[in-house]
Design an enzyme around this catalytic site. Structure first.
Site, mmCIF file in Angstrom:
data_model
loop_
_atom_site.group_PDB
_atom_site.id
_atom_site.type_symbol
_atom_site.label_atom_id
_atom_site.label_comp_id
_atom_site.label_asym_id
_atom_site.label_seq_id
_atom_site.Cartn_x
_atom_site.Cartn_y
_atom_site.Cartn_z
ATOM 1 N N ARG A 177 0.845 -1.189 0.000
ATOM 2 C CA ARG A 177 0.000 0.000 0.000
ATOM 3 C C ARG A 177 0.887 1.250 0.000
ATOM 4 N NH1 ARG A 177 -5.070 1.772 -1.016
ATOM 5 N NH2 ARG A 177 -6.082 2.871 0.695
ATOM 6 N N THR A 219 -9.833 0.427 -9.091
ATOM 7 C CA THR A 219 -8.829 -0.443 -8.532
ATOM 8 C C THR A 219 -8.906 -1.631 -9.455
ATOM 9 O OG1 THR A 219 -9.214 0.443 -6.325
ATOM 10 C CG2 THR A 219 -8.481 -1.839 -6.411
ATOM 11 N N ASP A 226 -7.630 8.505 0.551
ATOM 12 C CA ASP A 226 -8.173 7.418 1.377
ATOM 13 C C ASP A 226 -7.898 7.635 2.867
ATOM 14 O OD1 ASP A 226 -9.641 5.857 -0.299
ATOM 15 O OD2 ASP A 226 -8.102 4.356 -0.655
ATOM 16 N N SER A 254 -7.616 1.051 3.590
ATOM 17 C CA SER A 254 -8.088 0.565 2.294
ATOM 18 C C SER A 254 -9.333 -0.294 2.474
ATOM 19 C CB SER A 254 -6.986 -0.280 1.657
ATOM 20 O OG SER A 254 -7.454 -0.891 0.485
ATOM 21 N N SER A 255 -10.040 -0.503 1.380
ATOM 22 C CA SER A 255 -11.153 -1.459 1.381
ATOM 23 C C SER A 255 -10.825 -2.693 0.554
ATOM 24 C CB SER A 255 -12.406 -0.798 0.787
ATOM 25 O OG SER A 255 -12.776 0.307 1.545
ATOM 26 N N GLY A 275 -13.611 -1.316 -6.642
ATOM 27 C CA GLY A 275 -14.899 -0.681 -6.300
ATOM 28 C C GLY A 275 -14.867 0.139 -5.025
ATOM 29 N N GLY A 276 -13.700 0.622 -4.602
ATOM 30 C CA GLY A 276 -13.643 1.501 -3.416
ATOM 31 C C GLY A 276 -14.293 0.855 -2.213
#
Ligand code: GLY
Length: 588
Positions: free
Chosen positions: A129, A400, A442, A471-472, A492-493
């Site tokens: 990340r 993403t 984010d 993050s998701s 998809g966030g």
């Protein structure tokens, strides 16, 4: 006369020589261009043709498979495994290829999470990340009145976290079999010799052309023209960057000319990434989240991704309610699952952040007892409220891309990687040819202020130098009886954990095939705003019934592009790509 005559002759001769030279050069160009067009893409895999390829949505393979957002990237991964590589080799080659053929989210200027289960059962979680630069500060995206300036955390180099993807892939290489140089080569060839773009890519590049030109210090391969489906995109600067990585490894990106170009690009739009930030960036190994749901063992990513914890919470919250009897996307199942989503996302906002900076109460959040406690005020058929349901008390983007690989030995890899928004912050590093992320958005730029996805956060996700933004992303693996079964994930966030949750429920409870589960319409609730988003093909009867119960329901275009692979009972690798994009499967 003779002299004159001889001069004339010499001039004529000179002219002819020039003409001949011109003719030769022209002929050479034609031959080279014909050769480039006809050149077999791979020395060893002549079957891959970057000028002519098709999307394959679902197929079962005897040995190994890849599913990704782009047919060429999937084919590259599969070819690498046919060359003797394993799932890690294929994943590395796929990630680098996606950086070329899927520039909206495939990347070397972003970050991601690599989750793997080796055939011997060993789990690996590599967090690559992006991180906040050393000069980042808590209020860096607020104006003098303390109001957020969202363009600063989304647009241009000021939005960029330190990219992690190249370290992520080089760390992944510890588990691979083939030389790194060989795994980067296909991406170099795709960038250098070009590939034919799809209609979707042409539209994406055209729609961002003005932003690319505004946010970058120089024009790039993407801004050369108006694109249409079937055009060939050549990216020579990106090819040169990939060659530097191929030759020098980490130093080819984090030091030397590439690092200089990144830092130079910062000046154009207020970016703060320094040479020191780049040199010091490190990937981190994270212990994956593990839990059981109805006889399946689920493995997913831990903080700084919220994904693994959220899906564990939601599946545990619905487990006692026999969702298998309620039907897929019915009012009964959706209202139950929405109430689980509301509770898990409230906890995300309050309790989750980079575990190196914030104590995330993971053990409690994913415990059976906590799930039971969170659902004790759930009344079937009654719409909840996010004003009443707050985060639990505990004591301890939409772009993403995801890809999955399963090889012949049973190694499973799930990678979700991102620039955050589509094409990140729309800045192409001059001379280096790649896009930078806008991942700083984010972070929670101010407690309670929503980010691009409408998600809010607090202290747990505040900006601190070196910290990684929450993050998701939810790359997920499943085993049954200690044997590899599924590799799955999606972009998809903030909708990502919900999509994976719904996909797994569709497979485990509603007995759908992998492809049907992936393509089924999805819904999304994230606590705040207190509304259910549904895809445009969501059943109208369920939407109306939810509204009648008092829920706010809003139709949204589409969520994500889920890709997965499932090992069938006969051992075949059933690979499925989402109907929502150009996602495509390959294998052998
Ligand atoms: N940028 C989207 C995520 O990491 O969740």
């Amino acid at each position: 006369m003779r002299k004159l005559g001889s001069q004339i002759i010499v001039m004529k001769f000179k002219l002819d020589k020039r003409k001949i030279a011109l003719l030769i050069v022209t002929l050479l160009c034609v031959v080279v261009s014909l050769f480039a067009q006809a050149q077999p893409f791979f020395k060893s895999h002549k079957s891959i043709n970057p000028y002519q390829y098709e999307v394959v949505k679902e197929k079962s393979f005897n040995n190994a498979a890849v599913t990704s957002a782009h047919p060429l990237a999937s084919m590259v991964g599969a070819a690498i495994m046919q060359d003797g590589g394993n799932a890690f080799d294929a994943a590395i080659a796929t990630q680098f290829s996606l950086a070329v053929v899927f520039p909206g989210a495939g990347n070397i200027g972003g970050g991601g999470f690599m989750l793997a289960r080796k055939a011997n059962g060993e789990l690996i979680g590599i967090d690559y990340r992006e991180a906040a630069p050393k000069n980042a500060s808590r209020d860096m995206y607020l104006d003098e009145k303390g109001n957020p300036i969202q363009s600063k955390s989304l647009d241009g180099a000021s939005a960029s976290g330190i990219p992690g993807s190249v370290t992520g892939m080089i760390s992944t290489h510890n588990y691979a079999k083939l030389p790194l140089a060989l795994l980067i080569e296909p991406a170099i060839e795709l960038a250098e010799y070009g590939f034919v773009i799809t209609e979707r890519e042409a539209k994406g590049l055209n729609s961002e052309k003005a932003n690319f030109l505004k946010n970058s210090s120089a024009p790039s391969a993407f801004t050369k023209r108006e694109w249409k489906s079937g055009d060939t995109l050549f990216q020579p600067e990106l090819a040169a960057t990939l060659k530097r990585i191929q030759q020098k490894g980490l130093a080819g990106f984090y030091e030397g000319p590439t690092a200089d170009m990144i830092v130079n690009e910062m000046k154009h739009s207020g970016g703060i990434i320094s040479l020191e930030d780049l040199k010091n960036y490190q990937p981190k190994f994270r212990k994956p989240i593990e839990f059981d749901y109805k006889g399946k063992h689920i493995i997913s990513f831990s903080p700084p991704s919220s994904g693994g914890i959220i899906i564990a919470q939601m599946l545990k919250m619905i487990e006692p309610f026999k969702v298998e009897t309620l039907g897929s996307n019915t009012i009964e199942s959706v209202s139950l699952m929405v109430e689980a989503q509301r509770r898990a996302y409230a906890d995300r906002a309050e309790h989750m952040g980079d575990p190196d900076f914030w104590k995330v109460p993971t053990k409690t959040l994913i415990s059976d007892a906590y799930a039971k406690d969170r659902m004790k005020d759930y009344v079937p058929g009654v719409a909840g409220s996010s004003k009443i349901t707050l985060a639990g008390q505990v004591h301890e983007s939409e772009q993403t891309t995801h890809f999955s690989v399963i090889d012949m030995e049973g190694n499973m890899v799930a990678i979700t990687t991102t620039l955050n928004d589509t094409y990140g912050n729309k800045t192409i590093v001059a001379g280096a040819g790649f896009l930078l992320n806008n991942e700083m958005d984010d972070f929670s730029v101010k407690p309670g202020v929503p980010n691009m996805y409408g998600a809010i956060g607090g202290e747990a996700n505040s900006i601190v130098p070196g910290k990684r933004m929450l993050s998701s992303m939810t790359p997920t693996l499943v085993t049954v009886d200690n044997k590899p079964y599924i590799s799955i994930g999606t972009p998809g966030g903030t909708t990502i954990p919900n999509q994976v949750f719904e996909g797994l429920v569709n497979i485990f409870d509603h007995k759908m095939s992998l492809k049907a589960a992936i393509d089924a319409p999805k819904f999304h609730h994230q606590w705040i705003p207190d509304a259910i988003g549904v895809e445009s093909d969501f059943p109208e009867a369920t939407i109306n019934a939810l509204k009648a119960k008092g829920y706010t329901v809003a139709k949204r275009g589409r969520f994500g592009r889920m890709d997965g692979i499932m090992i069938l009972s006969d051992g075949k690798r059933n690979a499925a790509g989402d109907k929502r994009g150009d996602d495509s499967v390959a294998g052998y």
